[in-house]
Write a protein that holds these residues in place. Sequence first.
Motif, PDB file in Angstrom:
ATOM      1  N   TRP A  26      -3.894   1.685   7.742  1.00 44.50           N
ATOM      2  CA  TRP A  26      -3.817   1.254   6.346  1.00 44.50           C
ATOM      3  C   TRP A  26      -2.395   1.496   5.844  1.00 44.50           C
ATOM      4  O   TRP A  26      -1.840   2.560   6.061  1.00 44.50           O
ATOM      5  CB  TRP A  26      -4.751   2.077   5.466  1.00 44.50           C
ATOM      6  N   VAL A  27      -1.856   0.539   5.130  1.00 45.60           N
ATOM      7  CA  VAL A  27      -0.571   0.736   4.467  1.00 45.60           C
ATOM      8  C   VAL A  27      -0.794   0.414   2.998  1.00 45.60           C
ATOM      9  O   VAL A  27      -1.259  -0.669   2.667  1.00 45.60           O
ATOM     10  CB  VAL A  27       0.522  -0.179   5.057  1.00 45.60           C
ATOM     11  N   THR A  28      -0.517   1.360   2.146  1.00 45.77           N
ATOM     12  CA  THR A  28      -0.755   1.157   0.720  1.00 45.77           C
ATOM     13  C   THR A  28       0.545   1.267  -0.056  1.00 45.77           C
ATOM     14  O   THR A  28       1.356   2.138   0.215  1.00 45.77           O
ATOM     15  CB  THR A  28      -1.748   2.214   0.187  1.00 45.77           C
ATOM     16  N   MET A  29       0.719   0.364  -1.008  1.00 44.81           N
ATOM     17  CA  MET A  29       1.901   0.405  -1.856  1.00 44.81           C
ATOM     18  C   MET A  29       1.482   0.504  -3.308  1.00 44.81           C
ATOM     19  O   MET A  29       0.529  -0.140  -3.713  1.00 44.81           O
ATOM     20  CB  MET A  29       2.698  -0.894  -1.710  1.00 44.81           C
ATOM     21  N   LYS A  30       2.199   1.297  -4.062  1.00 47.47           N
ATOM     22  CA  LYS A  30       1.966   1.277  -5.506  1.00 47.47           C
ATOM     23  C   LYS A  30       3.221   1.685  -6.244  1.00 47.47           C
ATOM     24  O   LYS A  30       4.151   2.225  -5.660  1.00 47.47           O
ATOM     25  CB  LYS A  30       0.782   2.170  -5.874  1.00 47.47           C
ATOM     26  N   ARG A  31       3.180   1.421  -7.533  1.00 53.51           N
ATOM     27  CA  ARG A  31       4.303   1.801  -8.382  1.00 53.51           C
ATOM     28  C   ARG A  31       4.026   3.197  -8.895  1.00 53.51           C
ATOM     29  O   ARG A  31       2.922   3.508  -9.321  1.00 53.51           O
ATOM     30  CB  ARG A  31       4.390   0.830  -9.547  1.00 53.51           C
ATOM     31  N   SER A  32       5.033   4.048  -8.816  1.00 52.07           N
ATOM     32  CA  SER A  32       4.797   5.420  -9.235  1.00 52.07           C
ATOM     33  C   SER A  32       6.063   5.989  -9.833  1.00 52.07           C
ATOM     34  O   SER A  32       7.166   5.550  -9.506  1.00 52.07           O
ATOM     35  CB  SER A  32       4.379   6.245  -8.018  1.00 52.07           C
ATOM     36  N   TYR A  49      11.027   4.984 -12.018  1.00 50.39           N
ATOM     37  CA  TYR A  49       9.891   4.424 -11.296  1.00 50.39           C
ATOM     38  C   TYR A  49      10.335   3.910  -9.934  1.00 50.39           C
ATOM     39  O   TYR A  49      11.376   3.277  -9.815  1.00 50.39           O
ATOM     40  CB  TYR A  49       9.258   3.294 -12.104  1.00 50.39           C
ATOM     41  N   VAL A  50       9.544   4.225  -8.942  1.00 50.96           N
ATOM     42  CA  VAL A  50       9.870   3.775  -7.598  1.00 50.96           C
ATOM     43  C   VAL A  50       8.625   3.181  -6.972  1.00 50.96           C
ATOM     44  O   VAL A  50       7.543   3.241  -7.539  1.00 50.96           O
ATOM     45  CB  VAL A  50      10.371   4.941  -6.715  1.00 50.96           C
ATOM     46  N   CYS A  51       8.799   2.614  -5.801  1.00 51.27           N
ATOM     47  CA  CYS A  51       7.660   2.094  -5.077  1.00 51.27           C
ATOM     48  C   CYS A  51       7.250   3.139  -4.037  1.00 51.27           C
ATOM     49  O   CYS A  51       8.050   3.554  -3.215  1.00 51.27           O
ATOM     50  CB  CYS A  51       8.042   0.787  -4.408  1.00 51.27           C
ATOM     51  N   ILE A  53       5.014   4.198  -0.873  1.00 55.97           N
ATOM     52  CA  ILE A  53       4.346   3.553   0.252  1.00 55.97           C
ATOM     53  C   ILE A  53       3.717   4.616   1.130  1.00 55.97           C
ATOM     54  O   ILE A  53       4.360   5.591   1.511  1.00 55.97           O
ATOM     55  CB  ILE A  53       5.336   2.707   1.082  1.00 55.97           C
ATOM     56  N   VAL A  66      10.609   4.114  -2.290  1.00 53.13           N
ATOM     57  CA  VAL A  66      11.714   3.185  -2.197  1.00 53.13           C
ATOM     58  C   VAL A  66      12.193   2.858  -3.605  1.00 53.13           C
ATOM     59  O   VAL A  66      11.408   2.447  -4.455  1.00 53.13           O
ATOM     60  CB  VAL A  66      11.270   1.898  -1.467  1.00 53.13           C
ATOM     61  N   SER A  67      13.462   3.066  -3.830  1.00 50.47           N
ATOM     62  CA  SER A  67      14.018   2.838  -5.161  1.00 50.47           C
ATOM     63  C   SER A  67      14.451   1.378  -5.289  1.00 50.47           C
ATOM     64  O   SER A  67      14.564   0.666  -4.299  1.00 50.47           O
ATOM     65  CB  SER A  67      15.215   3.756  -5.366  1.00 50.47           C
ATOM     66  N   PRO A  68      14.706   0.935  -6.517  1.00 46.76           N
ATOM     67  CA  PRO A  68      15.106  -0.464  -6.724  1.00 46.76           C
ATOM     68  C   PRO A  68      16.315  -0.875  -5.893  1.00 46.76           C
ATOM     69  O   PRO A  68      16.457  -2.041  -5.534  1.00 46.76           O
ATOM     70  CB  PRO A  68      15.439  -0.516  -8.216  1.00 46.76           C
ATOM     71  N   TYR A  71      15.013  -1.359  -1.843  1.00 45.31           N
ATOM     72  CA  TYR A  71      13.806  -2.041  -1.385  1.00 45.31           C
ATOM     73  C   TYR A  71      14.051  -3.258  -0.503  1.00 45.31           C
ATOM     74  O   TYR A  71      13.285  -3.531   0.405  1.00 45.31           O
ATOM     75  CB  TYR A  71      12.907  -2.406  -2.579  1.00 45.31           C
TER      76      TYR A  71
ATOM     77  N   THR B  24      -2.295  -0.343 -10.317  1.00 43.35           N
ATOM     78  CA  THR B  24      -2.663  -1.302  -9.281  1.00 43.35           C
ATOM     79  C   THR B  24      -2.024  -0.922  -7.957  1.00 43.35           C
ATOM     80  O   THR B  24      -0.854  -0.574  -7.909  1.00 43.35           O
ATOM     81  CB  THR B  24      -2.203  -2.706  -9.686  1.00 43.35           C
ATOM     82  N   TYR B  26      -1.701  -1.955  -3.649  1.00 41.83           N
ATOM     83  CA  TYR B  26      -1.793  -3.058  -2.685  1.00 41.83           C
ATOM     84  C   TYR B  26      -1.918  -2.449  -1.294  1.00 41.83           C
ATOM     85  O   TYR B  26      -1.095  -1.645  -0.893  1.00 41.83           O
ATOM     86  CB  TYR B  26      -0.532  -3.914  -2.817  1.00 41.83           C
ATOM     87  N   THR B  27      -2.975  -2.771  -0.597  1.00 48.34           N
ATOM     88  CA  THR B  27      -3.208  -2.188   0.714  1.00 48.34           C
ATOM     89  C   THR B  27      -3.283  -3.265   1.785  1.00 48.34           C
ATOM     90  O   THR B  27      -3.909  -4.298   1.596  1.00 48.34           O
ATOM     91  CB  THR B  27      -4.521  -1.380   0.701  1.00 48.34           C
ATOM     92  N   ILE B  28      -2.637  -2.986   2.902  1.00 49.83           N
ATOM     93  CA  ILE B  28      -2.724  -3.868   4.056  1.00 49.83           C
ATOM     94  C   ILE B  28      -3.479  -3.103   5.128  1.00 49.83           C
ATOM     95  O   ILE B  28      -2.982  -2.118   5.656  1.00 49.83           O
ATOM     96  CB  ILE B  28      -1.331  -4.230   4.598  1.00 49.83           C
ATOM     97  N   LYS B  29      -4.676  -3.533   5.428  1.00 46.88           N
ATOM     98  CA  LYS B  29      -5.455  -2.858   6.456  1.00 46.88           C
ATOM     99  C   LYS B  29      -5.405  -3.702   7.716  1.00 46.88           C
ATOM    100  O   LYS B  29      -5.693  -4.887   7.687  1.00 46.88           O
ATOM    101  CB  LYS B  29      -6.891  -2.704   5.974  1.00 46.88           C
ATOM    102  N   MET B  70       7.090  -3.727  -7.433  1.00 40.08           N
ATOM    103  CA  MET B  70       6.740  -2.319  -7.529  1.00 40.08           C
ATOM    104  C   MET B  70       7.960  -1.413  -7.574  1.00 40.08           C
ATOM    105  O   MET B  70       7.913  -0.325  -8.136  1.00 40.08           O
ATOM    106  CB  MET B  70       5.842  -1.932  -6.358  1.00 40.08           C
ATOM    107  N   ALA B  71       9.054  -1.843  -6.975  1.00 43.01           N
ATOM    108  CA  ALA B  71      10.228  -0.987  -6.976  1.00 43.01           C
ATOM    109  C   ALA B  71      11.009  -1.104  -8.286  1.00 43.01           C
ATOM    110  O   ALA B  71      11.522  -0.118  -8.791  1.00 43.01           O
ATOM    111  CB  ALA B  71      11.129  -1.317  -5.791  1.00 43.01           C
ATOM    112  N   CYS B  72      11.080  -2.304  -8.863  1.00 45.23           N
ATOM    113  CA  CYS B  72      11.853  -2.425 -10.103  1.00 45.23           C
ATOM    114  C   CYS B  72      11.196  -3.350 -11.118  1.00 45.23           C
ATOM    115  O   CYS B  72      11.866  -3.898 -11.969  1.00 45.23           O
ATOM    116  CB  CYS B  72      13.278  -2.868  -9.813  1.00 45.23           C
TER     117      CYS B  72
END
Lengths: 99, 81
Positions: A26-32, A49-51, A53, A66-68, A71, B24, B26-29, B70-72
């Motif tokens: 599983w690879v999950t990404m979100k804004r945090s 705010y960064v991404c 993963i 990952v910063s703006p 990315y 929100t 986003y997941t890649i399984k 998500m990054a910017c």
Amino acid sequence: MVLLEPDPFLSELHKMYDRNKAGTVWVTMKRSNMKPRKSKKPETAKAEYVCLIRANDGKRHVSTTVSPTQYAKFSQSMVIIMKGAMADTLKKKEKKRDK
Amino acid sequence: MYVDDFEAFYLAAIDLYKARPLETRYTIKFRQGKVVLKVTDDRTCLKFKTDQQTDLRQIERITAIFFPLMACGELPAEGEQ
């Protein structure tokens, strides 16, 4: 959960896909904002705010942020790793449904 | 909820993200021979499943759009402390 720098994360991700040829990744990404518990300068917190993963194979977790500014390069490398891992096992049958 | 059409999934996923950027994910399984993409804000859950190699291009496309978002992406209006 291990928080890594983007580059070590990518190599971990690569290894994870390698190890799990028969398993699931599983690879999950979100804004945090990755906000520290006690922030002494609340004004600067806004822009941070960064991404985030995360990658997980059911046994190990790794994560990175990952910063703006970073990315673009990171996203390219990650997509290449993912495609490399996925391409072999997906069906080749073309259905002519893209585009 | 599974969405069969990628284009519909793509647009709905971005709308979902823009409505609640901080909630929100986003997941890649990936499991041998199968990929499931999931976008959820814990209220609505959108999924797209494929086993076709030709869809890799689409997966690449949606992943590439979520990175800048998500990054910017825009900061949420109400999300201040």
